[in-house]
Enzyme design. Structure first.
Site, short mmCIF file in Angstrom:
data_model
loop_
_atom_site.label_atom_id
_atom_site.label_comp_id
_atom_site.label_asym_id
_atom_site.label_seq_id
_atom_site.Cartn_x
_atom_site.Cartn_y
_atom_site.Cartn_z
NE ARG A 123 -3.83 -2.41 1.89
CZ ARG A 123 -3.51 -3.58 2.42
NH1 ARG A 123 -2.45 -3.67 3.22
NH2 ARG A 123 -4.22 -4.65 2.18
CG ASP A 309 -12.15 -10.27 8.83
OD1 ASP A 309 -11.16 -9.77 9.39
OD2 ASP A 309 -12.23 -10.39 7.60
CB CYS A 638 -6.20 -25.10 -3.08
SG CYS A 638 -5.39 -26.59 -2.53
CB CYS A 641 -4.42 -18.80 -4.12
SG CYS A 641 -3.54 -18.04 -2.74
#
Length: 729
Positions: A123, A309, A638, A641
């Protein structure tokens, strides 16, 4: 590392940035990633205004040589542009012409990709006292000579390299030190921030955001002794607790204070993380630290008992506004949890807390205590079973910067009103142990727009519960809305709003004193609006997805507007069909505009899709149970991604060629493609596990090929859907 140096790099620059207070808003230079020390993403430049912005065109562009996420806002000092790219690359360019001065390519341990939940994001850089500071994905902080790009010093920011720490945020210069945090709360980390001396890279102080296991003895600091009482003594200390500070670090020179926004807990579920409950300080909090010592001045927890979250790592804006008849120094902050906070910078006391979106975890805050009124019936998925929780884990706000215009007293931001299904997956009977450098969330998430597609993949008991939950009015009538808003910070009300293209269309903002608001779209447009009413004034189709915040500067009397292009970040593997990255590829460029500039050359459209190759025969001994096991392992390890979707930055594993099938074990277990960013998994997956995943992918490839052959025979486009979005963490 690789350093590419052009002759023009010998130009001089004073680089006087690094924490000096100034008027709100950047001027000719843009010396901070947020433009000014306040992080306002506001410019005092007025050469480009409502009357002439229609003449805006391309001045120059620079190809970054990559095709991944771009989230950084460039910095410009004394006619030189400094910006970062994915992994922690740094580019120095002539700000008037785009001529490259130098490029820094760090040597990155690509195994770090395994602990990068949200792509190879970076960033931005900080520039101060002749140095350019940048963090790399694998956790190193570099100080580069601003004239040459050569390494002045480097520091290892990671306390324990057996855990899933990375760096995705920008460093923040605070007087004589530079402060950096780490990402990784979804993995197995204990959060902290570290300050390094700007002069030589030596460590000045470190502040941990999460206590350690009390069985190890006293906590490192009094602040942690205060915090440990808010955790169950039998918490999952082995996993680390989370609390990573992956963005949102601001230095306030007026008070000599560094404000940090702290991330979510790990695992997500409070019932797993801290079974006895508790606020779990300092998760999802803003913490004010003394810049010289690192000691805490105050803290304010925006989301106590976070199980959803709801990070507090979203960008902060420092402002001086009138509240209740008195002008106060405040922090304007909209974290993931759905509210906009106005917090006194001296005391940490919240002065205003207003909702921006629908919230089911709380029905609001008691301003006297600063605490939310919790609603366990609408959010306690760890005790009561699956829940659809608003807002969802992508957050009402996230990493994409807002802009604040102090004259108009308006806070401009992209706001997402969306929920997600959350549940703790049924146990398969195996012991619940830490998975090193791997996801340790212990929670499944499905966003409300994807509920129908994902429903058939859910465990049968969960399916029945979700069928009832999806009838909820909030879900049926408005699964999501995504908007750009001009918000009154004291009320949370929108002065005006316009719809974005879709829920993944997240973008940063730039506001100017001349009354303009700039932002991009992942559909590929650079958009200019009237800051007073949201009216569209100019739109430039670049053919490249834009998420990063634009910025503006002036060199030799000419005002420029610059922005980085590139799709990615959270959910990066699921490329929306309405994005330019889907239709034209994920071109990473710096695009710079000026009045009376020219057109933008769009990348060529991607070629039509070919029918998936024929899969090999089923693996010897593969059974339906093997294939089912492989599906579970795929989603657990997996899918974050490999979305197995068209146009993703990672391969669609339903389209593997014969050579890839033959080398499958070597790729997954031995790191055959580690230089390409594919990590090895032999510490977590056995050969039998790898074979089970392979068996499921072979089965999926056969299904996909059959479907596409049928579509081709019918003359229809091969627009294959992605796998259902289900993340069994």
């Amino acid at each position: 590392m690789t350093l590419l140096l052009a002759p023009a790099a010998l130009c001089g620059c004073s680089l006087a940035g690094g924490g000096q207070a100034g008027d709100a808003g950047a001027g000719d230079d843009w010396p901070y990633r947020g433009g000014d020390v306040q992080g306002s993403h506001f410019s005092r430049l007025t050469d480009i205004d409502k009357g002439n912005v229609g003449r805006l065109g391309l001045a120059w562009s620079h190809d970054l040589g990559t095709n991944r996420v771009q989230e950084a806002t460039p910095i410009v000092v004394d006619g030189v542009m400094y910006t970062s790219g994915n992994l922690g690359r740094v580019y120095a360019l002539d700000a008037a012409t785009g001529a490259p001065l130098w490029t820094f390519e760090p040597e990155v341990d690509m195994q770090a990709n395994r602990a990068a939940c949200c792509d190879q994001a970076n960033r931005g850089v900080a520039v101060s006292r002749g140095k350019v500071l940048v963090g790399t994905l694998d956790g190193w902080l570099y100080a580069l000579d601003a004239k040459t790009g050569k390494v002045a010093w480097k520091a290892d920011t990671i306390t324990d390299r057996t855990r899933g720490y990375t760096i995705t945020g920008a460093p923040e210069v605070a007087g004589d030190v530079v402060v950096i945090g780490n990402a990784g709360a979804e993995y197995d980390v204990r959060g902290y921030v570290t300050a390094y001396r700007l002069s030589d890279g030596g460590q000045a102080w470190r502040f941990f955001t999460v206590p350690r296991d009390p069985k190890l003895g006293p906590q490192e600091t009094p602040e942690l002794e205060q915090a440990v009482g808010t955790w169950d003594a039998n918490s999952r200390w082995d996993i680390g607790g989370g609390g990573s500070v992956w963005d949102a670090i601001n230095y306030d020179p007026r008070f000599g204070t560094v404000y940090i926004g702290v991330g979510n807990g790990g695992p997500y579920s409070v019932g797993t993380r801290s079974p006895g409950g508790g606020d779990n300080l300092y998760l999802s909090s803003i913490v004010a630290l003394d810049a010289k010592t690192g000691r805490m001045k105050w803290h304010y927890q925006e989301t106590p008992q976070d199980g959803w979250d709801y990070t507090a790592t979203q960008p902060m804006v420092l402002a001086d506004i009138e509240v209740d008849g008195a002008r106060r120094p405040v922090i304007l902050h909209a974290p993931k949890n759905g509210f906009l906070f106005v917090i006194d910078r001296e005391t940490g006391k919240p002065l205003r807390i207003n909702p921006l979106v629908r919230t089911s975890w709380t029905d609001g805050y008691d301003l006297k205590t600063g605490r939310p009124r919790m609603n366990p019936k609408g959010s306690d998925y760890w005790n009561d079973g699956p829940k659809i929780v608003f807002p969802g884990s992508p957050g009402a706000r996230n990493w994409y910067p807002p802009a604040y215009d102090p004259g108009r007293n308006l806070y401009y931001a992209a706001v997402l009103d969306m929920g997600n299904l959350m549940f703790v997956p049924p146990s398969d009977g195996t012991p619940d142990t830490r998975r090193p450098k791997a996801l340790n969330i212990r929670t499944s998430l499905i966003f409300t727009p994807d509920l129908e597609a994902a429903l058939p993949t859910l465990p049968p008991p969960v399916q029945e519960q979700v069928k009832k939950l999806r009838e909820w009015q909030w879900v049926k009538e408005k699964p999501y809305s995504s908007e750009i808003r001009a918000i009154d910070p004291l009320t949370g009300k929108a002065r005006w709003s316009v719809s974005a293209e879709g829920w993944q269309d997240r973008m940063g903002m730039l506001a100017t004193q001349s009354g303009l608001l700039f932002h991009g779209t992942i559909g590929g447009k650079l958009v200019v609006r009237d800051a007073d009413n949201g009216k569209l004034l100019k739109e430039i189709d670049t053919g490249s997805s834009i998420m990063a915040a634009p910025m503006t500067y002036r060199v030799k009397g000419v005002q420029y507007v610059a922005v980085a292009t590139g799709f990615g970040g959270g959910g990066w593997a699921y490329v929306p069909r309405y994005s330019a990255a889907y239709s034209h590829g994920n071109a990473n460029r710096i695009l710079v505009f000026r009045l009376d500039g020219g057109p933008v050359a769009k990348p060529d459209p991607l070629p039509p899709l070919e029918v998936a190759a024929a899969p090999p025969p089923p693996l010897p001994g593969a059974t339906p149970a093997t294939i089912a096991k492989g599906q579970g392992l795929f989603f657990a390890n997996c899918a974050i991604c490999h979305a197995n979707q068209l146009r993703s930055a990672t391969p669609d594993l339903r389209r593997m060629e014969p050579g890839t099938h033959q080398a499958f074990r070597q790729i997954v277990l031995e790191g055959l493609l580690l230089p390409n960013g594919m990590p090895r998994w032999d510490d977590l997956l056995s050969p039998a596990d790898a074979d089970a995943i392979h068996a499921w992918l072979i089965d999926e490839q056969g299904r996909l090929r059959a479907r596409e052959l049928k579509l081709k025979a019918e003359g229809k486009p091969l627009d294959a859907p992605s796998l259902a979005i289900l993340s069994n963490f």
